[in-house]
Design a protein around this motif. Structure first.
Motif, PDB file in Angstrom:
ATOM      1  N   VAL A   7       0.889  -1.303   0.013  1.00  0.00           N
ATOM      2  CA  VAL A   7      -0.126  -0.003  -0.028  1.00  0.00           C
ATOM      3  C   VAL A   7       0.686   1.177   0.147  1.00  0.00           C
ATOM      4  N   GLY A   8       0.874   1.964  -0.987  1.00  0.00           N
ATOM      5  CA  GLY A   8       1.578   3.228  -1.172  1.00  0.00           C
ATOM      6  C   GLY A   8       2.928   3.108  -1.932  1.00  0.00           C
ATOM      7  N   SER A   9       3.335   3.815  -3.141  1.00  0.00           N
ATOM      8  CA  SER A   9       4.172   3.557  -4.201  1.00  0.00           C
ATOM      9  C   SER A   9       5.285   4.766  -3.929  1.00  0.00           C
ATOM     10  N   VAL A  29       0.947  -3.289  -6.084  1.00  0.00           N
ATOM     11  CA  VAL A  29       0.889  -2.152  -5.251  1.00  0.00           C
ATOM     12  C   VAL A  29      -0.187  -1.218  -5.653  1.00  0.00           C
ATOM     13  N   VAL A  30      -0.764  -0.662  -4.569  1.00  0.00           N
ATOM     14  CA  VAL A  30      -1.623   0.144  -4.680  1.00  0.00           C
ATOM     15  C   VAL A  30      -1.581   1.558  -4.356  1.00  0.00           C
ATOM     16  N   GLU A  31      -1.985   2.576  -5.005  1.00  0.00           N
ATOM     17  CA  GLU A  31      -1.517   3.993  -4.572  1.00  0.00           C
ATOM     18  C   GLU A  31      -2.791   4.652  -5.061  1.00  0.00           C
ATOM     19  N   GLY A  54       7.725  19.724  -2.538  1.00  0.00           N
ATOM     20  CA  GLY A  54       8.897  20.377  -1.728  1.00  0.00           C
ATOM     21  C   GLY A  54      10.020  19.904  -2.591  1.00  0.00           C
ATOM     22  N   ALA A  55      11.157  20.836  -1.893  1.00  0.00           N
ATOM     23  CA  ALA A  55      12.466  20.372  -2.489  1.00  0.00           C
ATOM     24  C   ALA A  55      12.694  19.211  -1.950  1.00  0.00           C
ATOM     25  N   HIS A  56      13.413  18.334  -2.699  1.00  0.00           N
ATOM     26  CA  HIS A  56      14.172  16.919  -2.309  1.00  0.00           C
ATOM     27  C   HIS A  56      15.553  16.937  -2.781  1.00  0.00           C
ATOM     28  N   ILE A  57      16.168  16.998  -1.861  1.00  0.00           N
ATOM     29  CA  ILE A  57      17.649  16.945  -2.019  1.00  0.00           C
ATOM     30  C   ILE A  57      18.348  15.622  -1.488  1.00  0.00           C
ATOM     31  N   PHE A  58      18.976  14.909  -2.506  1.00  0.00           N
ATOM     32  CA  PHE A  58      19.481  13.460  -1.608  1.00  0.00           C
ATOM     33  C   PHE A  58      21.096  13.952  -0.924  1.00  0.00           C
ATOM     34  N   HIS A  59      20.864  13.452   0.095  1.00  0.00           N
ATOM     35  CA  HIS A  59      21.876  13.390   0.802  1.00  0.00           C
ATOM     36  C   HIS A  59      22.256  12.367   1.794  1.00  0.00           C
ATOM     37  N   THR A  60      23.632  11.854   1.942  1.00  0.00           N
ATOM     38  CA  THR A  60      23.809  10.512   2.645  1.00  0.00           C
ATOM     39  C   THR A  60      25.173  10.473   2.945  1.00  0.00           C
ATOM     40  N   ASN A 208      -4.932   5.646  -8.126  1.00  0.00           N
ATOM     41  CA  ASN A 208      -6.254   5.938  -7.688  1.00  0.00           C
ATOM     42  C   ASN A 208      -6.973   5.118  -7.015  1.00  0.00           C
ATOM     43  N   THR A 209      -6.154   4.282  -6.000  1.00  0.00           N
ATOM     44  CA  THR A 209      -6.785   3.185  -5.248  1.00  0.00           C
ATOM     45  C   THR A 209      -6.491   3.427  -3.984  1.00  0.00           C
ATOM     46  N   ASP A 210      -7.427   3.874  -3.174  1.00  0.00           N
ATOM     47  CA  ASP A 210      -7.083   3.888  -1.544  1.00  0.00           C
ATOM     48  C   ASP A 210      -7.580   2.849  -0.946  1.00  0.00           C
ATOM     49  N   PRO A 307      -0.511  14.964   5.001  1.00  0.00           N
ATOM     50  CA  PRO A 307       0.212  14.874   6.419  1.00  0.00           C
ATOM     51  C   PRO A 307       1.660  14.688   6.136  1.00  0.00           C
ATOM     52  N   TYR A 308       2.216  15.909   6.243  1.00  0.00           N
ATOM     53  CA  TYR A 308       3.776  15.849   6.047  1.00  0.00           C
ATOM     54  C   TYR A 308       4.767  15.604   7.295  1.00  0.00           C
ATOM     55  N   TYR A 309       4.400  16.655   8.300  1.00  0.00           N
ATOM     56  CA  TYR A 309       5.545  16.260   9.483  1.00  0.00           C
ATOM     57  C   TYR A 309       4.630  15.917  10.600  1.00  0.00           C
TER      58      TYR A 309
HETATM   59  P1  FDA Z   1       5.533   8.604   1.009  1.00  0.00           P
HETATM   60  O1  FDA Z   1       4.766   9.478   1.709  1.00  0.00           O
HETATM   61  O2  FDA Z   1       6.559   9.334  -0.001  1.00  0.00           O
HETATM   62  O3  FDA Z   1       4.861   7.480   0.411  1.00  0.00           O
HETATM   63  C1  FDA Z   1       3.553   6.743   0.804  1.00  0.00           C
HETATM   64  C2  FDA Z   1       2.718   6.597  -0.298  1.00  0.00           C
HETATM   65  O4  FDA Z   1       1.593   5.913   0.130  1.00  0.00           O
HETATM   66  C3  FDA Z   1       1.933   7.840  -0.777  1.00  0.00           C
HETATM   67  O5  FDA Z   1       2.298   7.854  -2.257  1.00  0.00           O
HETATM   68  C4  FDA Z   1       0.706   7.928  -0.544  1.00  0.00           C
HETATM   69  O6  FDA Z   1      -0.307   8.528  -1.436  1.00  0.00           O
HETATM   70  C5  FDA Z   1       0.324   6.495  -0.446  1.00  0.00           C
HETATM   71  N1  FDA Z   1      -0.704   5.907   0.356  1.00  0.00           N
HETATM   72  C6  FDA Z   1      -1.007   6.610   1.715  1.00  0.00           C
HETATM   73  N2  FDA Z   1      -2.189   6.036   2.228  1.00  0.00           N
HETATM   74  C7  FDA Z   1      -2.617   5.189   1.187  1.00  0.00           C
HETATM   75  C8  FDA Z   1      -3.891   4.472   0.978  1.00  0.00           C
HETATM   76  N3  FDA Z   1      -4.855   4.540   1.935  1.00  0.00           N
HETATM   77  N4  FDA Z   1      -4.032   3.857  -0.177  1.00  0.00           N
HETATM   78  C9  FDA Z   1      -3.256   3.814  -0.966  1.00  0.00           C
HETATM   79  N5  FDA Z   1      -1.928   4.507  -1.091  1.00  0.00           N
HETATM   80  C10 FDA Z   1      -1.826   5.296  -0.029  1.00  0.00           C
HETATM   81  N6  FDA Z   1      14.077  13.789   2.342  1.00  0.00           N
HETATM   82  C11 FDA Z   1      15.509  14.029   1.928  1.00  0.00           C
HETATM   83  O7  FDA Z   1      16.286  12.973   2.104  1.00  0.00           O
HETATM   84  N7  FDA Z   1      15.933  14.968   1.227  1.00  0.00           N
HETATM   85  C12 FDA Z   1      14.798  16.263   1.233  1.00  0.00           C
HETATM   86  O8  FDA Z   1      15.472  17.188   0.789  1.00  0.00           O
HETATM   87  C13 FDA Z   1      13.534  15.953   1.624  1.00  0.00           C
HETATM   88  N8  FDA Z   1      12.569  17.191   1.458  1.00  0.00           N
HETATM   89  C14 FDA Z   1      11.405  16.833   1.943  1.00  0.00           C
HETATM   90  C15 FDA Z   1      10.353  17.827   1.703  1.00  0.00           C
HETATM   91  C16 FDA Z   1       9.143  17.812   2.073  1.00  0.00           C
HETATM   92  C17 FDA Z   1       8.012  18.814   2.233  1.00  0.00           C
HETATM   93  C18 FDA Z   1       8.914  16.361   2.979  1.00  0.00           C
HETATM   94  C19 FDA Z   1       7.547  16.486   3.499  1.00  0.00           C
HETATM   95  C20 FDA Z   1       9.652  15.275   3.071  1.00  0.00           C
HETATM   96  C21 FDA Z   1      10.910  15.655   2.430  1.00  0.00           C
HETATM   97  N9  FDA Z   1      12.055  14.636   2.586  1.00  0.00           N
HETATM   98  C22 FDA Z   1      13.116  14.695   2.226  1.00  0.00           C
HETATM   99  C23 FDA Z   1      11.595  13.263   3.060  1.00  0.00           C
HETATM  100  C24 FDA Z   1      11.194  12.373   1.849  1.00  0.00           C
HETATM  101  O9  FDA Z   1       9.916  12.761   1.195  1.00  0.00           O
HETATM  102  C25 FDA Z   1      10.632  10.767   2.548  1.00  0.00           C
HETATM  103  O10 FDA Z   1      12.019  10.212   2.885  1.00  0.00           O
HETATM  104  C26 FDA Z   1      10.078   9.915   1.438  1.00  0.00           C
HETATM  105  O11 FDA Z   1       8.945  10.368   0.845  1.00  0.00           O
HETATM  106  C27 FDA Z   1       9.469   8.796   2.369  1.00  0.00           C
HETATM  107  O12 FDA Z   1       8.939   7.795   1.585  1.00  0.00           O
HETATM  108  P2  FDA Z   1       7.642   6.884   2.195  1.00  0.00           P
HETATM  109  O13 FDA Z   1       7.416   5.801   1.088  1.00  0.00           O
HETATM  110  O14 FDA Z   1       7.972   6.377   3.407  1.00  0.00           O
HETATM  111  O15 FDA Z   1       6.317   7.922   1.905  1.00  0.00           O
END
Ligand code: FDA
Length: 363
Positions: A7-9, A29-31, A54-60, A208-210, A307-309
């Motif tokens: 659940v979640g892509s 995978v359902v998304e 939002g800005a996504h910068i890969f760093h590790t 489009n599958t919740d 839900p972000y933070y």
């Molecule tokens: P993510 O939220 O990406 O994926 C979950 C998926 O599940 C979504 O596609 C959602 O739609 C789906 N889903 C949820 N409920 C569902 C349901 N009931 N049915 C079907 N699908 C469902 N990291 C970093 O390293 N550098 C950076 O610069 C940033 N910047 C940044 C900015 C902002 C604003 C945020 C909020 C986060 C970042 N991050 C980041 C973090 C980064 O976004 C994070 O590490 C990954 O997206 C996490 O991936 P997940 O798969 O855990 O969650």
């Protein structure tokens, strides 16, 4: 029958799906969104890759995470060097000698240390976030670069916020504007979506599958469920709602080649309602004649439904732990990713956690 219903892509679910497929498991995978990739999704406009969430910068600093992600994209040498704009005064971030020299017209680390330590010592007791921030960096940096930004982020005054929100505020006594201390850093050339496409290559994906709206029916399709959505939603909010902060991103096309000269500008005064402007073309040095900017407005989760933070305070953590106990009673269920674990994870930590789960559960 599928072995895994994922659940979640997003990055977590996609890495797991990829590893499971490699080992011969059948996955679905359902998304719920209309695209793959979760929050790292990017799309192209006028030759510029837009970071939709939002800005996504890969760093590790993890060799494993860096080697893993590099299988799916080539990374450029982008270094995040954000700028702070406080009432039209421009400062470098993170707080370093360039910031201090602009703030106090000084040149040496010794001069900066003297000013900061004098200002820090003015705080005798820490009762709130304001005290905490001043005790770490002194009042000038707090007033100009932390106060307004933090108040916008949390929607509350710093004197009402708990001190624990800020544990450390890195201060560098070198002329170094590189925001991250990690060994590796960059942006995938061509954006992030290609990474998810490659991870999910050959795996059935239903957009489009919740899951929560068809839980019973979908659960029957697989032996195990990896759930990466919000945990309270999985249980239909039966114990209550978990709280989050969210952001509203307003994207604008600007008929200019170069709007702000850098990818990220933080607006640190309270009066400007957004916290940052992202200019997407700088991530990959696009030569497009136009540009796209996103203004980031911190808002309540109810406004966007995104839900972000997580707000990891005591009340929310207690509620989360109750949901976690409930989840243990469901033998089919595996939780993963930032939403189901109610934590903030950077991308590298997300990859490492998903690989760890793959190693432990896929034989
Ligand atoms: P993510 O939220 O990406 O994926 C979950 C998926 O599940 C979504 O596609 C959602 O739609 C789906 N889903 C949820 N409920 C569902 C349901 N009931 N049915 C079907 N699908 C469902 N990291 C970093 O390293 N550098 C950076 O610069 C940033 N910047 C940044 C900015 C902002 C604003 C945020 C909020 C986060 C970042 N991050 C980041 C973090 C980064 O976004 C994070 O590490 C990954 O997206 C996490 O991936 P997940 O798969 O855990 O969650």
């Amino acid at each position: 029958m599928y072995d895994y219903l994922i659940v979640g892509s997003g990055l977590f679910g996609s890495v797991f799906a990829h590893e499971a497929k490699k080992k011969g498991y059948k996955c679905l995978v359902v998304e719920k969104r209309n695209h793959i990739g979760g929050n790292i999704y990017t799309y192209e406009k006028d030759g510029i890759n837009i970071h939709k969430y939002g800005a996504h910068i890969f760093h590790t600093s993890s060799q494993e995470a860096w080697d893993y992600i590099n299988q799916f994209a080539s990374f450029n040498n982008f270094i995040n060097s954000p700028i702070a704009n406080y009432k039209e005064e421009i400062y470098n971030l993170p707080f370093n000698m360039n910031t201090f020299s602009r703030m106090w017209n000084i040149k040496t680390p010794k001069e900066a240390q003297e000013i900061i330590s004098k200002q820090r010592s003015e705080i005798k007791e820490i009762n709130n976030l304001e005290d905490q921030a001043i005790s770490l960096v002194g009042h000038d940096i707090y007033e100009k670069l932390i106060k307004g930004y933090t108040e916008k982020q949390w929607g509350r005054s710093c004197s009402e916020l708990p001190p624990e929100i800020i544990k450390r505020l890195p201060v560098r006594y070198t002329y170094d504007n590189n925001y991250f201390n990690d060994r590796y850093q960059g942006i995938p050339i061509g954006g992030y979506t290609q990474i998810i496409e490659k991870l999910l290559d050959g795996i059935e994906v239903r957009l489009n599958t919740d899951f929560c709206k068809a839980k019973e029916e979908l659960s029957k399709l697989a032996k195990k469920i990896l759930y990466t959505g919000a945990l309270d939603a999985y249980f239909d909010y039966s114990l209550g709602y978990l709280q989050y902060r969210s952001e509203r991103f307003e994207l604008e096309r600007v008929e200019e080649e170069n709007y702000q000269g850098v990818a990220v500008v933080n607006y640190t005064e309270r009066e400007i309602p957004y916290t940052r402007i992202i200019e997407h073309k700088h991530f990959e040095k696009s030569s497009s004649p136009v540009t796209y900017i996103s203004k980031e407005y911190p808002v309540d989760y109810k406004e966007t439904g995104e839900p972000y933070y997580p707000i990891n305070d005591k009340a929310n953590m207690e509620l989360y732990n109750k949901y976690k106990e409930l989840a243990k009673t469901d033998e089919k269920l595996i939780l993963g990713g930032r939403l189901a674990l109610y934590s903030y994870f950077d991308m590298d930590k997300t990859i490492l956690a998903s690989l760890e789960l793959s190693k432990n559960s896929l034989k």
